[in-house]
Motif scaffolding. Structure first.
Motif, mmCIF file in Angstrom:
data_model
loop_
_atom_site.group_PDB
_atom_site.id
_atom_site.type_symbol
_atom_site.label_atom_id
_atom_site.label_comp_id
_atom_site.label_asym_id
_atom_site.label_seq_id
_atom_site.Cartn_x
_atom_site.Cartn_y
_atom_site.Cartn_z
ATOM 1 N N ARG A 44 -5.162 0.234 8.380
ATOM 2 C CA ARG A 44 -4.492 -0.785 9.188
ATOM 3 C C ARG A 44 -3.331 -1.382 8.391
ATOM 4 N NH1 ARG A 44 -6.917 -3.037 13.703
ATOM 5 N NH2 ARG A 44 -4.919 -4.176 13.766
ATOM 6 N N PRO A 45 -2.207 -0.674 8.321
ATOM 7 C CA PRO A 45 -1.070 -1.174 7.543
ATOM 8 C C PRO A 45 -0.559 -2.525 8.037
ATOM 9 C CG PRO A 45 -0.435 0.725 8.905
ATOM 10 C CD PRO A 45 -1.930 0.654 8.927
ATOM 11 N N ASP A 46 -0.781 -2.828 9.317
ATOM 12 C CA ASP A 46 -0.355 -4.127 9.835
ATOM 13 C C ASP A 46 -1.113 -5.282 9.192
ATOM 14 O OD1 ASP A 46 -2.593 -2.956 11.317
ATOM 15 O OD2 ASP A 46 -2.528 -4.770 12.532
ATOM 16 N N ALA A 47 -2.333 -4.997 8.706
ATOM 17 C CA ALA A 47 -3.166 -6.051 8.116
ATOM 18 C C ALA A 47 -3.107 -6.070 6.596
ATOM 19 C CB ALA A 47 -4.618 -5.880 8.564
ATOM 20 N N MET A 48 -2.434 -5.096 5.998
ATOM 21 C CA MET A 48 -2.397 -5.012 4.538
ATOM 22 C C MET A 48 -1.710 -6.204 3.862
ATOM 23 S SD MET A 48 -1.822 -0.995 3.657
ATOM 24 C CE MET A 48 -1.584 -1.373 1.912
#
Length: 209
Positions: A44-48
């Motif tokens: 989940r790159p959006d949450a990294m």
């Protein structure tokens, strides 16, 4: 096999053995939480960004909670066992980016269990850990209130923390120095020498990336 894959497999084997409610060295996290963190970090790159930026951590926490709600613990550990995102496409990226992350979190689970002992590591992994410690000491120790001199058993010295003022000498193997620099001071088998007050301050400091 790579060191990253070795650590990934060993960590997941341990997660399977201890179950979802075992403690970790990550404050407030059980093994279920740690598995969710690893899955979110890779998939989940959006949450990294929220892993490192406090202002965004609420969103990351909500994504982790959703990951746990969607996947039973054994299934989530199975997801972690396979490199995800770009790491699943390029083995060199998994080795470069994930070896330290997986090693530290493997130790976070091991060292939260009773009667743990340091592992005897392959010479190549020991060298790699020291390379990362010596290259990243300034970053990992940037919040240290006093200067720190890291002495690797077997050879090697590097510095971190303020360049002026008191210094504390920290001696241990590469793996123990890594755990110390990652903020696991109380669970790192190292020897600290120096002014007693300075030693106490660095022991309780918030260290790590």
């Amino acid at each position: 096999m790579t060191y990253a894959r070795d650590e990934r497999n060993a960590l997941c084997d341990l997660l399977d053995r201890v179950g979802p409610d075992a403690p970790t060295l990550c404050t407030g996290w059980t093994t279920y939480d740690l598995a969710a963190h690893l899955a979110v970090r890779e998939r989940r790159p959006d949450a990294m960004p929220g892993i490192a930026v406090k202002a965004l951590s609420g969103y990351t926490a909500s994504v982790m909670a959703a990951m746990k709600a969607r996947h039973p613990y054994p299934e989530l550990v199975g997801i972690v066992r396979q490199p995800g995102g770009v790491y699943g496409l390029a083995r060199f990226l998994d080795e470069t980016v994930n070896t330290i992350e997986l090693f530290v979190h493997h130790e976070d689970v091991r060292r939260a269990q009773p009667a743990w002992e340091p592992r005897e590591l392959p010479a190549g992994l020991d060298r790699l850990l020291w390379q990362r410690v010596s290259a990243g000491a300034r970053l990992m120790l940037r919040r240290s209130p006093v200067g720190v001199v890291l002495h690797r058993l077997g050879g090697g010295v590097t510095l971190g923390g303020p360049r002026q003022g008191l210094r504390v000498e920290v001696t241990g193997t590469a793996s123990e120095l890594l755990m110390f620099c990652f903020g696991r001071q109380e669970h790192a088998r190292v020897e600290l020498t120096g002014d007693p007050e300075a030693v106490a301050r660095v022991r309780s400091a918030t260290l790590g990336i």
